[in-house]
Scaffold this motif. Sequence first.
Motif, PDB file in Angstrom:
ATOM      1  N   UNK A 212       0.851  -1.191   0.000  1.00  0.00           N
ATOM      2  CA  UNK A 212       0.000   0.000   0.000  1.00  0.00           C
ATOM      3  C   UNK A 212       0.883   1.236   0.000  1.00  0.00           C
ATOM      4  N   UNK A 213       0.632   2.124  -0.947  1.00  0.00           N
ATOM      5  CA  UNK A 213       1.380   3.378  -1.027  1.00  0.00           C
ATOM      6  C   UNK A 213       0.386   4.531  -1.070  1.00  0.00           C
ATOM      7  N   UNK A 214       0.516   5.442  -0.132  1.00  0.00           N
ATOM      8  CA  UNK A 214      -0.275   6.667  -0.166  1.00  0.00           C
ATOM      9  C   UNK A 214       0.529   7.727  -0.907  1.00  0.00           C
ATOM     10  N   UNK A 215      -0.141   8.455  -1.779  1.00  0.00           N
ATOM     11  CA  UNK A 215       0.567   9.441  -2.594  1.00  0.00           C
ATOM     12  C   UNK A 215      -0.078  10.816  -2.449  1.00  0.00           C
ATOM     13  N   UNK A 216       0.747  11.825  -2.658  1.00  0.00           N
ATOM     14  CA  UNK A 216       0.304  13.215  -2.721  1.00  0.00           C
ATOM     15  C   UNK A 216       1.071  13.876  -3.852  1.00  0.00           C
ATOM     16  N   UNK A 217       0.339  14.504  -4.747  1.00  0.00           N
ATOM     17  CA  UNK A 217       0.985  15.124  -5.907  1.00  0.00           C
ATOM     18  C   UNK A 217       0.395  16.511  -6.106  1.00  0.00           C
ATOM     19  N   UNK A 218       1.260  17.526  -6.094  1.00  0.00           N
ATOM     20  CA  UNK A 218       0.808  18.905  -6.264  1.00  0.00           C
ATOM     21  C   UNK A 218       0.655  19.234  -7.741  1.00  0.00           C
ATOM     22  N   UNK A 219      -0.508  19.792  -8.084  1.00  0.00           N
ATOM     23  CA  UNK A 219      -0.794  20.216  -9.452  1.00  0.00           C
ATOM     24  C   UNK A 219      -1.037  21.718  -9.438  1.00  0.00           C
ATOM     25  N   UNK A 220      -0.184  22.464 -10.126  1.00  0.00           N
ATOM     26  CA  UNK A 220      -0.367  23.911 -10.242  1.00  0.00           C
ATOM     27  C   UNK A 220      -1.123  24.174 -11.541  1.00  0.00           C
TER      28      UNK A 220
END
Length: 670
Positions: A212-220
């Motif tokens: 299990x991998x939790x991800x966070x990715x910023x989109x401008x």
Amino acid sequence: MIVKKTGITKYYLRYFMLLILISLPSCQTISHPPCDYKGQSYGQPVGEDTNQWFDDYERAVSYMEGKCYRFALTYFLHAIHFETEDDWWVLTYGMRYMEYFPHRESAIALYHLKRYDEALKMMNQSIMQEPSAKAFFYLDKIRKALFRKEKLALKPPEIKIKHQKEFTQNGPLHIWTHQDPFQLAGQVTAYHFVSKIIIDKNPILITSSKKKIEFQHDLSLNEGTYPIKITAETLLHEKTQKEVFIHVDRSGPMILIETFSNGQEIKGKLTDASDGLQLTINEKPIFVDALNQWQFHYQSTIPHKKYVLKASDRLGNSTEAMLIPFNDSVSQQAVFIASYPTVVSDSKRLAYIHKKNPLTISIDNFSTNEIVYKKHIRVQGQIQSTDGIKSFHMTVHHEKRQTFEKQSKDMMISILLLNQSIHLEPGLNIVRLIASDKKNRKIVKTLTFNRLIPKIYDISNRIGLALQPFTYKNQINSYNQQVQKSFIQEFIQQKRFQLIPRGELTKQKGIFSKDISDNIHPFMYLTGSVYITEKWVQVVIKITHVETGEILIIKDVYDEFDHHTPDESIILAKINDLSQKIHQAIPIIQGDLIQSQESSHQFVQLDLKPLTNDWPFIVYYIKHHDPLRGSDCHILGKTIIKEKINDHYYSIQNQFAHPKNIIQLKVMNQ
């Protein structure tokens, strides 16, 4: 002398143990079996053979190159008997150091010998002692081999998107937001371990595959609708793809007025990129017909001196305006005021509609030339026409944005109230508002915004990092210059450090920032080792404290080439990963400077732990809070951490007086 962050004690213990070992005769004599592969002999240490553990390790590495894995395993285990832990920086004799990973290399040998369970245990031990990219790479290969032995059915990964505190799984997901950046978050789970997550063609950095991998990715993102594809893959190449639609809206709804008569009737419609539109007039909720182009019709039995309109969308973006009925003996027309109520009451601006000026654009919150510090601003104002507004749009950076086009021939829009969000690039920005009426008259209003960056974010306030030329231990040298140049370009793009070239790099100043002064004293220096063969690539970066010689961080990347041919795309991707790892390890840290109520001491509250106590922090304050234009800051000075008080709280070396009328002082690491 360079020592690791783990402490100087280990260094001296190794040094004295080495003296004892050298003075004693070898306790065990090991014959060195021959190993020949493709006409070349393997199984010899790099230098003179002294029959010490480090010679055994180098001999084992040579056996690995010759694919004599059983011999290699024997010598790795013999080295472990004397030097038990994997480490990036191990003293051998004198002042000679070496990279030492006997558990990792033993696990790789066991993998090639198809002893996968033993290999898994040995590799986990290596990672516990000293994580490395090569260890994680082969850990995945070991897991993959074990999964294939199970011969289970394929099980694609499962992608869940976290939105509004809930995980959404099934069907296409539509998300409305006004945030910048918007953080797309979620989790991927898979029985066969998640090995890749790609968001909108951008791979998420995954150090090690997991179930299990939790991800966070910023989109401008600017305003608009963006289909974002998320792809997840397992170690066995099982794939799942999910599409998310991101709707970005930072503008308030436009209020289109058709009728405003006798101070008792207001008729019109709302238009916006989002839905869920609401309207109040004089704080009274007004019905808006969602099924009929968001039309509204307000009637009052009692005339009012003013009508305050507020339209809002589902995201909370709003447009506020004030309409005031007024009799003009000259024009015999109604007069409207459209602005924030506070602006109207202060400036008493009146926007007349009369025959001499049948089409007008008025901006209420900005002049034609402005200095701002915000990335996104909101332009508030109105367009008015005696003959009906036909269309309105803006151009920003010469890019046209269609915002209103009259659709019905019977519609007579006399006033358009707006609160439009505009994205500004650093530097000069030209914004044009263009409107036309039913008689094809056209009017253009030009606004110029000079967006400045607050001083605290200027590159001159970042920490100094000296770059030493990389050392190359390659069998293939054609990529040498490209590796370091690509690495430097990645760092320049991030604007996190003041990069100071050293050695041969001083001859390549053209690729460095022109703003860097030769008088900058670096806080730390960066060295790198590059290994490129026909089979694999490895780059190891060490960042060392200039004054203490302490190694602050070590980061590395590793990958192998298909068909035993170096792949430029893989090399460049690994350089990008390496830059991400370093920047994640040395983030920007912000916090508040707090005055103790019990004493004269000051301390800081930080959101993250600083890398070292002597890392310099800048103390500053916001000059004046301007929610419309943003604000610059004033720098008071620098300080360093003295000691940790408790979680997030640290005492500091210097004391700072609060300037008059300034309530809060802030800090940011260089």
